[in-house]
Motif scaffolding. Structure first.
Motif, PDB file in Angstrom:
ATOM      1  N   SER A  24      34.093  40.538  49.561  1.00 31.57           N
ATOM      2  CA  SER A  24      32.816  40.855  48.917  1.00 31.57           C
ATOM      3  C   SER A  24      32.890  40.659  47.407  1.00 31.57           C
ATOM      4  CB  SER A  24      32.430  42.305  49.218  1.00 31.57           C
ATOM      5  OG  SER A  24      33.361  43.181  48.609  1.00 31.57           O
ATOM      6  N   LYS A  25      31.734  40.625  46.795  1.00 30.39           N
ATOM      7  CA  LYS A  25      31.667  40.532  45.333  1.00 30.39           C
ATOM      8  C   LYS A  25      32.291  41.763  44.693  1.00 30.39           C
ATOM      9  CE  LYS A  25      28.414  39.603  41.576  1.00 30.39           C
ATOM     10  NZ  LYS A  25      26.988  39.389  41.204  1.00 30.39           N
ATOM     11  N   LYS A  26      32.113  42.905  45.361  1.00 33.96           N
ATOM     12  CA  LYS A  26      32.697  44.162  44.873  1.00 33.96           C
ATOM     13  C   LYS A  26      34.219  44.060  44.804  1.00 33.96           C
ATOM     14  CE  LYS A  26      32.986  49.087  46.139  1.00 33.96           C
ATOM     15  NZ  LYS A  26      34.430  49.122  46.361  1.00 33.96           N
ATOM     16  N   ASP A  27      34.846  43.432  45.832  1.00 26.70           N
ATOM     17  CA  ASP A  27      36.296  43.249  45.826  1.00 26.70           C
ATOM     18  C   ASP A  27      36.724  42.368  44.659  1.00 26.70           C
ATOM     19  OD1 ASP A  27      37.275  44.725  48.071  1.00 26.70           O
ATOM     20  OD2 ASP A  27      36.343  43.261  49.387  1.00 26.70           O
ATOM     21  N   THR A  28      36.008  41.282  44.442  1.00 30.00           N
ATOM     22  CA  THR A  28      36.346  40.356  43.355  1.00 30.00           C
ATOM     23  C   THR A  28      36.283  41.058  42.002  1.00 30.00           C
ATOM     24  OG1 THR A  28      35.432  38.520  44.646  1.00 30.00           O
ATOM     25  CG2 THR A  28      35.779  38.136  42.305  1.00 30.00           C
ATOM     26  N   ILE A  29      35.247  41.835  41.789  1.00 34.25           N
ATOM     27  CA  ILE A  29      35.097  42.574  40.525  1.00 34.25           C
ATOM     28  C   ILE A  29      36.240  43.566  40.349  1.00 34.25           C
ATOM     29  CG2 ILE A  29      33.674  44.285  39.316  1.00 34.25           C
ATOM     30  CD1 ILE A  29      31.214  42.867  40.593  1.00 34.25           C
ATOM     31  N   GLU A  30      36.569  44.282  41.429  1.00 32.36           N
ATOM     32  CA  GLU A  30      37.626  45.298  41.336  1.00 32.36           C
ATOM     33  C   GLU A  30      38.987  44.658  41.081  1.00 32.36           C
ATOM     34  OE1 GLU A  30      39.522  48.973  43.956  1.00 32.36           O
ATOM     35  OE2 GLU A  30      37.525  48.217  44.456  1.00 32.36           O
ATOM     36  N   ILE A  31      39.252  43.491  41.693  1.00 33.34           N
ATOM     37  CA  ILE A  31      40.525  42.794  41.459  1.00 33.34           C
ATOM     38  C   ILE A  31      40.651  42.422  39.987  1.00 33.34           C
ATOM     39  CG2 ILE A  31      41.748  40.622  41.908  1.00 33.34           C
ATOM     40  CD1 ILE A  31      40.603  40.848  44.814  1.00 33.34           C
TER      41      ILE A  31
END
Length: 430
Positions: free
Chosen positions: A301-308
């Motif tokens: 998800s986009k949320k995962d990318t941001i958190e990484i």
């Protein structure tokens, strides 16, 4: 000239024919047959239970999947097992071999099993012994098993068993086990059965295993278990096992269940399990992931990318701005951080390690002077790859180039591996 050649050919042919008729056959000429099996029949009872392959497949199918190769001699005796079984579903130590190649030899009522790795070197099997020697009586009954080390000396298995002794008592096969001091040993380190009695079905599969006293009477162990029973389906799958008291009633074992049923797919892989209490009431169910149908991860998800990105950059920000709490948040406690360095004294390149605890301390004071980074640090990040719960990131700052591995556990991304070197390659020898 033609007649001479013809006569010579006749002489050669006659000689070869005589050689075939009068010379004994070599071992290479002995008939060897092969069978291919996806699995071996499950066994948690005893090494007295014969090895049996189940879910037979042909040679072509074997090239595409996990399997065992069984080789037999002209007497239909098992002479070799080659282990190509690579799926990682958990197996009982008695139901596995643990060696790449097992070689069987039969001489004067003795069966010897020796174990080899892929390079042809002797190795231990799953019982952690180098050689197993089975004794047969005149009627072909297996009555003894002894373990040996590489030098042919008696040794104990990983269960502290040096030998097994078997005898017949009515319908039961009585089993006793001893260590090197000839002291009786339990069936395994985790299950309290001393002398046991194995009840077989006509097809050779174990039906029940009883705990016996010195008079060979069924008795309960300290938690009330007197026997366990096994059920196999027509394909050889181990579909149920249960624990019983001396009256034959269901009773709980030390793992707090009385019976377990199992469901297998058409290729013999476990897909479902269910546990039952002493009243045969369901207490727990579990689905097992398929090993034959692998479901690939979907895009993150986009949320995962941001958190990484936040976690990767957070490591540099924690150093630059003295934020130990942020450092704790971005790093996993099992962090492995390594530095490409050069030992001037030894004149050799070295790898230096930094622990999770050290990184927390660095975040408290390493940049206290504010001179370790430029006034406006250039922190750049590039996500190289993400798969499900893993990510690889390249991080470039003013002084360093770093590769990071991040892992998602308990719904949180954290850095677990970090490898870095100085950006200026002139700091290293050419």
């Amino acid at each position: 000239m033609k007649n001479i050649l013809k006569n010579n050919l006749l002489l050669i042919t006659s000689f070869l024919l005589l050689a075939v008729l009068h010379f004994p056959k070599s071992n290479a000429q002995h008939a060897v047959t092969e069978q291919y099996f996806r699995h071996m029949r499950y066994n948690h009872v005893s090494p007295h239970v014969k090895i049996k392959g189940i879910h037979e497949i042909n040679h072509q199918e074997a090239q595409r999947t996990s399997h065992y190769v069984f080789k037999y001699n002209e007497k239909k005796q098992l002479t070799e097992i080659i282990n190509y079984h690579y799926h990682d579903q958990r197996k009982h130590p008695l139901a596995t071999i643990g060696a790449y190649r097992t070689v069987f030899d039969y001489t004067n009522g003795v069966e010897t099993r020796v174990f080899f790795d892929k390079k042809g070197n002797r190795m231990i099997n799953d019982r952690e012994v180098y050689k197993e020697v089975y004794q047969y009586d005149k009627k072909g009954f297996i009555n003894a098993l002894d373990f040996y080390d590489l030098n042919g000396n008696p040794m104990e298995s990983n269960w502290k068993i040096a030998n097994y002794r078997w005898s017949k008592n009515k319908k039961l096969i009585v089993e006793k086990r001893y260590d090197l001091q000839n002291t009786p040993v339990n069936i395994s380190p985790y299950f309290e059965f001393g002398i046991t009695g194995i009840l077989y079905r006509k097809d050779g599969s174990p039906k029940a295993n009883y705990n016996l006293n010195e008079k060979l009477e069924v008795q309960e162990n300290s938690i009330g278990v007197a026997s366990y029973e096994d059920t196999y389906d027509e394909k050889g799958n181990h579909v149920r096992y249960s624990y019983h008291n001396a009256k034959g009633e269901l009773t709980k074992n030390q793992w707090n269940f009385a019976a377990n049923s199992q469901e297998f797919d058409d290729k013999g892989y476990l897909i479902k399990g269910a546990m039952f209490d002493e009243n045969n009431e369901l207490t727990h169910e579990r689905d097992f992931p398929s090993v034959t149908h692998v479901r690939m991860a979907s895009a993150v998800s986009k949320k995962d990318t941001i958190e990484i990105k936040e976690r990767a950059l957070g490591y540099l920000i924690a150093l630059q701005e003295l934020k130990p709490d942020l450092m704790k948040e971005v790093f996993h406690e099992d962090l492995a951080k390594r530095t490409m360095g050069f030992d001037r004294e030894k004149q050799k390149e070295v790898i230096r390690e930094t622990s999770y605890e050290q990184m927390i301390e660095f975040a408290k004071s390493w940049n206290k002077s504010g001179t370790k980074f430029p006034p406006k640090p250039s922190n750049e990040i590039k996500i190289l790859d993400i798969y499900n719960r893993m990510a690889t990131v390249k991080l470039i700052s003013d002084n360093w180039v770093e590769y990071l591995h991040l892992v998602k556990t308990n719904n949180q991304w954290q850095i677990i591996n970090l490898l870095w070197q100085y950006k200026n390659v002139d700091r290293y020898p050419n």
